[in-house]
Design an enzyme around this catalytic site. Sequence first.
Site, PDB file in Angstrom:
ATOM      1  N   TYR A   1       0.837  -1.199   0.000  1.00  9.59           N
ATOM      2  CA  TYR A   1       0.000   0.000   0.000  1.00  9.59           C
ATOM      3  C   TYR A   1       0.878   1.257   0.000  1.00  9.59           C
ATOM      4  O   TYR A   1       1.512   1.585   1.000  1.00  9.59           O
ATOM      5  CB  TYR A   1      -0.945   0.015   1.195  1.00  9.59           C
ATOM      6  CG  TYR A   1      -1.870  -1.181   1.252  1.00  9.59           C
ATOM      7  CD1 TYR A   1      -2.243  -1.846   0.088  1.00  9.59           C
ATOM      8  CD2 TYR A   1      -2.361  -1.664   2.456  1.00  9.59           C
ATOM      9  CE1 TYR A   1      -3.074  -2.952   0.114  1.00  9.59           C
ATOM     10  CE2 TYR A   1      -3.205  -2.771   2.494  1.00  9.59           C
ATOM     11  CZ  TYR A   1      -3.550  -3.406   1.310  1.00  9.59           C
ATOM     12  OH  TYR A   1      -4.368  -4.507   1.352  1.00  9.59           O
TER      13      TYR A   1
ATOM     14  N   HIS B   1       0.172 -12.102   0.858  1.00  6.86           N
ATOM     15  CA  HIS B   1      -0.690 -11.105   0.200  1.00  6.86           C
ATOM     16  C   HIS B   1      -1.023 -11.462  -1.256  1.00  6.86           C
ATOM     17  O   HIS B   1      -0.135 -11.526  -2.092  1.00  6.86           O
ATOM     18  CB  HIS B   1       0.049  -9.754   0.237  1.00  6.86           C
ATOM     19  CG  HIS B   1      -0.806  -8.567  -0.053  1.00  6.86           C
ATOM     20  ND1 HIS B   1      -0.325  -7.288   0.032  1.00  6.86           N
ATOM     21  CD2 HIS B   1      -2.110  -8.443  -0.413  1.00  6.86           C
ATOM     22  CE1 HIS B   1      -1.287  -6.429  -0.269  1.00  6.86           C
ATOM     23  NE2 HIS B   1      -2.383  -7.111  -0.556  1.00  6.86           N
TER      24      HIS B   1
HETATM   25  P1  NAD Z   1     -13.358  -0.087   0.852  1.00  3.89           P
HETATM   26  O1  NAD Z   1     -14.489  -0.832   0.258  1.00  3.89           O
HETATM   27  O2  NAD Z   1     -13.186  -0.098   2.312  1.00  3.89           O
HETATM   28  O3  NAD Z   1     -13.408   1.406   0.283  1.00  3.89           O
HETATM   29  C1  NAD Z   1     -12.398   2.333   0.603  1.00  3.89           C
HETATM   30  C2  NAD Z   1     -12.748   3.680  -0.037  1.00  3.89           C
HETATM   31  O4  NAD Z   1     -13.950   4.167   0.548  1.00  3.89           O
HETATM   32  C3  NAD Z   1     -11.686   4.747   0.202  1.00  3.89           C
HETATM   33  O5  NAD Z   1     -11.656   5.625  -0.912  1.00  3.89           O
HETATM   34  C4  NAD Z   1     -12.230   5.489   1.411  1.00  3.89           C
HETATM   35  O6  NAD Z   1     -11.736   6.801   1.428  1.00  3.89           O
HETATM   36  C5  NAD Z   1     -13.709   5.432   1.137  1.00  3.89           C
HETATM   37  N1  NAD Z   1     -14.532   5.549   2.356  1.00  3.89           N
HETATM   38  C6  NAD Z   1     -14.399   4.868   3.520  1.00  3.89           C
HETATM   39  N2  NAD Z   1     -15.334   5.235   4.396  1.00  3.89           N
HETATM   40  C7  NAD Z   1     -16.082   6.185   3.794  1.00  3.89           C
HETATM   41  C8  NAD Z   1     -17.185   6.962   4.191  1.00  3.89           C
HETATM   42  N3  NAD Z   1     -17.741   6.828   5.387  1.00  3.89           N
HETATM   43  N4  NAD Z   1     -17.707   7.840   3.295  1.00  3.89           N
HETATM   44  C9  NAD Z   1     -17.188   7.984   2.074  1.00  3.89           C
HETATM   45  N5  NAD Z   1     -16.118   7.273   1.635  1.00  3.89           N
HETATM   46  C10 NAD Z   1     -15.574   6.386   2.489  1.00  3.89           C
HETATM   47  O7  NAD Z   1     -12.044  -0.664   0.138  1.00  3.89           O
HETATM   48  P2  NAD Z   1     -10.562  -1.008   0.614  1.00  3.89           P
HETATM   49  O8  NAD Z   1      -9.911   0.155   1.278  1.00  3.89           O
HETATM   50  O9  NAD Z   1      -9.907  -1.605  -0.566  1.00  3.89           O
HETATM   51  O10 NAD Z   1     -10.746  -2.196   1.649  1.00  3.89           O
HETATM   52  C11 NAD Z   1     -10.588  -2.024   3.032  1.00  3.89           C
HETATM   53  C12 NAD Z   1      -9.232  -2.515   3.509  1.00  3.89           C
HETATM   54  O11 NAD Z   1      -9.155  -3.931   3.404  1.00  3.89           O
HETATM   55  C13 NAD Z   1      -8.040  -1.997   2.716  1.00  3.89           C
HETATM   56  O12 NAD Z   1      -7.715  -0.675   3.096  1.00  3.89           O
HETATM   57  C14 NAD Z   1      -7.003  -3.028   3.095  1.00  3.89           C
HETATM   58  O13 NAD Z   1      -6.495  -2.756   4.382  1.00  3.89           O
HETATM   59  C15 NAD Z   1      -7.830  -4.317   3.118  1.00  3.89           C
HETATM   60  N6  NAD Z   1      -7.783  -5.042   1.833  1.00  3.89           N
HETATM   61  C16 NAD Z   1      -6.935  -6.099   1.702  1.00  3.89           C
HETATM   62  C17 NAD Z   1      -6.823  -6.775   0.501  1.00  3.89           C
HETATM   63  C18 NAD Z   1      -5.857  -7.924   0.361  1.00  3.89           C
HETATM   64  O14 NAD Z   1      -5.229  -8.301   1.325  1.00  3.89           O
HETATM   65  N7  NAD Z   1      -5.710  -8.511  -0.795  1.00  3.89           N
HETATM   66  C19 NAD Z   1      -7.588  -6.381  -0.595  1.00  3.89           C
HETATM   67  C20 NAD Z   1      -8.484  -5.323  -0.427  1.00  3.89           C
HETATM   68  C21 NAD Z   1      -8.580  -4.661   0.792  1.00  3.89           C
END
Ligand code: NAD
Length: 314
Positions: free
Chosen positions: A56, A119
Amino acid sequence: MQYAQLGRTGLRVSKLGFGCSPLGNEFGERDPLEAERAVHYAVDHGINYFDVAPYYGRTLAETRLGAALAGRRERVVLATKCGRYDVASFDFSAARIRLSLEESLRRLRTDYLDVFLAHDIEFVDAQQIIDEAVPTLRALQREGKARAIGITGLQLNAMRRVAEAVPVDVILSYCRYNPLIDDMDALLTPFARSHGIGLINASPLHMGMLTEQGPPAWHPAPVDVKQAARAIVELCRERGASASDVALQFCLRHPYVATTLAGMATVDQARQNIQASEAQADAALLEEIHALAAPAYNRSWRSGRAENQDYAQN
Ligand code: NAD
């Protein structure tokens, strides 16, 4: 804030977890001071699970999280990952995993991890994950460097097959359980539950799609999924609700998932998501959302090697 046991790891985690990919500017530039305040706000309001990765922001998210957690490390369950270092850069060798752990510990300003995950495993030969990556994670666990270990990815069958071949403590799935998709429950949840594997559901907003801002330019979902998401956001706005709140509430009702990871980088988002997590979803609105999602329901996308795809058409 509600808490749950993460499988059999002994770790007690907040049901709403803090996803740190936005700290690495994966969803656009974020103000580092505001991101730090968001981390502090989250810790002070009961979120204890923090998920990050060297990938990230190509180490930026780990560096920012490490600084933000200074003095708060013992209050959180800290998870990071190894094996993915860029869009197309993967290395799950034992030597790189060991080096990766030391690098992450330095950036995170700690001497142990709570959770250490391989990952996006669908990008490499599953046999290497089974023979080399997971055994290395286990060795590091025995050495006291990580309390629990596991795997992450988009392709659910590939993760299940790996976990059948070599036990893991935790599986992180993303974009497979939210108002646009629920095939995690057909393909992975029963297996995880029957083996006592801690299940983490990431991307409840379908990587930003179920928000007013909409998906980032790099979002890989098919166009009809993006259209359905936009319709859902508009419907929620008309109803005086927030799509991100409803999506989060839908995910938090899951009976087995220990923590749902939402990506956040501002105090407003942390506050809104914590407040949403303390309320119930509007059942009638959810019905309408399901109807709008129906034409594009359960459509995932290609990620990783051909042999690891869940769906032939991807
Ligand atoms: P998400 O579905 O959580 O969406 C994140 C987006 O939504 C960002 O742009 C954020 O600013 C926005 N957001 C969050 N809360 C909000 C709100 N209340 N109002 C408006 N916008 C809002 O997607 P993500 O970040 O990809 O997934 C969450 C976490 O899961 C990641 O940050 C990561 O830590 C993890 N993740 C891991 C993997 C992996 O291991 N392969 C893959 C995807 C995600």
